[in-house]
Design a protein around this motif. Structure first.
Motif, PDB file in Angstrom:
ATOM      1  N   ASP A  74     -68.693  34.496  36.016  1.00  0.00           N
ATOM      2  CA  ASP A  74     -67.863  35.600  36.493  1.00  0.00           C
ATOM      3  C   ASP A  74     -66.512  35.666  35.799  1.00  0.00           C
ATOM      4  O   ASP A  74     -65.640  36.409  36.225  1.00  0.00           O
ATOM      5  CB  ASP A  74     -67.683  35.507  38.005  1.00  0.00           C
ATOM      6  N   SER A  75     -66.336  34.902  34.738  1.00  0.00           N
ATOM      7  CA  SER A  75     -65.067  34.916  34.002  1.00  0.00           C
ATOM      8  C   SER A  75     -65.287  35.372  32.564  1.00  0.00           C
ATOM      9  O   SER A  75     -66.035  34.736  31.819  1.00  0.00           O
ATOM     10  CB  SER A  75     -64.443  33.520  33.989  1.00  0.00           C
ATOM     11  N   VAL A  76     -64.607  36.452  32.194  1.00  0.00           N
ATOM     12  CA  VAL A  76     -64.738  36.911  30.806  1.00  0.00           C
ATOM     13  C   VAL A  76     -64.033  35.963  29.855  1.00  0.00           C
ATOM     14  O   VAL A  76     -64.475  35.770  28.722  1.00  0.00           O
ATOM     15  CB  VAL A  76     -64.220  38.358  30.596  1.00  0.00           C
TER      16      VAL A  76
ATOM     17  N   LEU B  77     -67.931  34.104  29.488  1.00  0.00           N
ATOM     18  CA  LEU B  77     -68.467  35.005  28.466  1.00  0.00           C
ATOM     19  C   LEU B  77     -68.005  34.639  27.064  1.00  0.00           C
ATOM     20  O   LEU B  77     -68.788  34.666  26.115  1.00  0.00           O
ATOM     21  CB  LEU B  77     -68.103  36.457  28.779  1.00  0.00           C
ATOM     22  N   LYS B  78     -66.731  34.283  26.929  1.00  0.00           N
ATOM     23  CA  LYS B  78     -66.258  33.871  25.603  1.00  0.00           C
ATOM     24  C   LYS B  78     -66.945  32.592  25.148  1.00  0.00           C
ATOM     25  O   LYS B  78     -67.269  32.429  23.974  1.00  0.00           O
ATOM     26  CB  LYS B  78     -64.735  33.702  25.599  1.00  0.00           C
TER      27      LYS B  78
ATOM     28  N   LEU C 199     -64.608  47.953  33.862  1.00  0.00           N
ATOM     29  CA  LEU C 199     -65.476  46.936  33.268  1.00  0.00           C
ATOM     30  C   LEU C 199     -65.427  47.010  31.748  1.00  0.00           C
ATOM     31  O   LEU C 199     -65.243  45.991  31.079  1.00  0.00           O
ATOM     32  CB  LEU C 199     -66.911  47.110  33.765  1.00  0.00           C
ATOM     33  N   ARG C 200     -65.543  48.209  31.205  1.00  0.00           N
ATOM     34  CA  ARG C 200     -65.445  48.383  29.745  1.00  0.00           C
ATOM     35  C   ARG C 200     -64.114  47.863  29.225  1.00  0.00           C
ATOM     36  O   ARG C 200     -64.054  47.173  28.204  1.00  0.00           O
ATOM     37  CB  ARG C 200     -65.638  49.846  29.361  1.00  0.00           C
TER      38      ARG C 200
ATOM     39  N   GLY D 101     -62.760  40.959  24.160  1.00  0.00           N
ATOM     40  CA  GLY D 101     -63.536  40.935  22.922  1.00  0.00           C
ATOM     41  C   GLY D 101     -64.931  40.370  23.091  1.00  0.00           C
ATOM     42  O   GLY D 101     -65.452  39.722  22.187  1.00  0.00           O
ATOM     43  N   VAL D 102     -65.527  40.609  24.265  1.00  0.00           N
ATOM     44  CA  VAL D 102     -66.874  40.104  24.530  1.00  0.00           C
ATOM     45  C   VAL D 102     -67.789  41.228  24.991  1.00  0.00           C
ATOM     46  O   VAL D 102     -67.330  42.242  25.497  1.00  0.00           O
ATOM     47  CB  VAL D 102     -66.867  38.979  25.593  1.00  0.00           C
ATOM     48  N   ALA D 103     -69.080  41.001  24.808  1.00  0.00           N
ATOM     49  CA  ALA D 103     -70.091  41.946  25.274  1.00  0.00           C
ATOM     50  C   ALA D 103     -71.249  41.140  25.859  1.00  0.00           C
ATOM     51  O   ALA D 103     -72.058  40.579  25.121  1.00  0.00           O
ATOM     52  CB  ALA D 103     -70.586  42.823  24.124  1.00  0.00           C
ATOM     53  N   PRO D 104     -71.308  41.031  27.199  1.00  0.00           N
ATOM     54  CA  PRO D 104     -72.379  40.257  27.797  1.00  0.00           C
ATOM     55  C   PRO D 104     -73.738  40.905  27.545  1.00  0.00           C
ATOM     56  O   PRO D 104     -73.831  42.111  27.307  1.00  0.00           O
ATOM     57  CB  PRO D 104     -72.044  40.259  29.289  1.00  0.00           C
ATOM     58  N   THR D 105     -74.769  40.100  27.626  1.00  0.00           N
ATOM     59  CA  THR D 105     -76.136  40.599  27.473  1.00  0.00           C
ATOM     60  C   THR D 105     -76.503  41.483  28.652  1.00  0.00           C
ATOM     61  O   THR D 105     -77.190  42.498  28.493  1.00  0.00           O
ATOM     62  CB  THR D 105     -77.119  39.413  27.388  1.00  0.00           C
ATOM     63  N   ALA D 106     -76.034  41.100  29.836  1.00  0.00           N
ATOM     64  CA  ALA D 106     -76.340  41.840  31.057  1.00  0.00           C
ATOM     65  C   ALA D 106     -75.176  41.722  32.037  1.00  0.00           C
ATOM     66  O   ALA D 106     -74.368  40.796  31.924  1.00  0.00           O
ATOM     67  CB  ALA D 106     -77.620  41.306  31.700  1.00  0.00           C
TER      68      ALA D 106
END
Length: 94
Positions: free
Chosen positions: A35-37, A41-42, A74-75, A82-87
């Motif tokens: 839950d943390s970008v 995610l990074k 969210l965007r 600078g991340v783009a999760p898979t889902a």
């Protein structure tokens, strides 16, 4: 592999999975869930694995609440990191 503390945790997780399985783990079959970008995610991106972003976690307020996250917010938060999760999903449910 990444030398950062975030990268090390993914290295440890893969090593544990390999020890439990008794064989190598293909990174293509691994997904980080978080839950943390900034960390989850990074870290997944740096380790080159898929990621699932849970919006009802620590960024819920930034996203407009736990129940109905704002797609524009969210965007913005993903772009800023600078991340783009898979889902993406609101909550992790089994």
């Amino acid at each position: 592999m990444p030398a950062s503390p975030i990268g090390r945790i993914y290295e440890q997780a893969i090593a544990c999975a390999q020890a439990l399985r008794g064989r190598a783990v293909d990174h293509g079959g691994v997904m980080a869930i978080g839950d943390s970008v900034r960390t989850d995610l990074k870290g997944a991106a740096a380790f080159n694995i898929d990621s699932l972003f849970v919006t009802a976690g620590i960024h819920a307020q930034e996203l407009g609440g736990r129940d109905e996250p704002d797609p524009a917010a969210l965007r913005d938060i993903l772009a800023a990191a600078g991340v783009a999760p898979t889902a993406v999903m609101r909550r992790l449910e089994w």
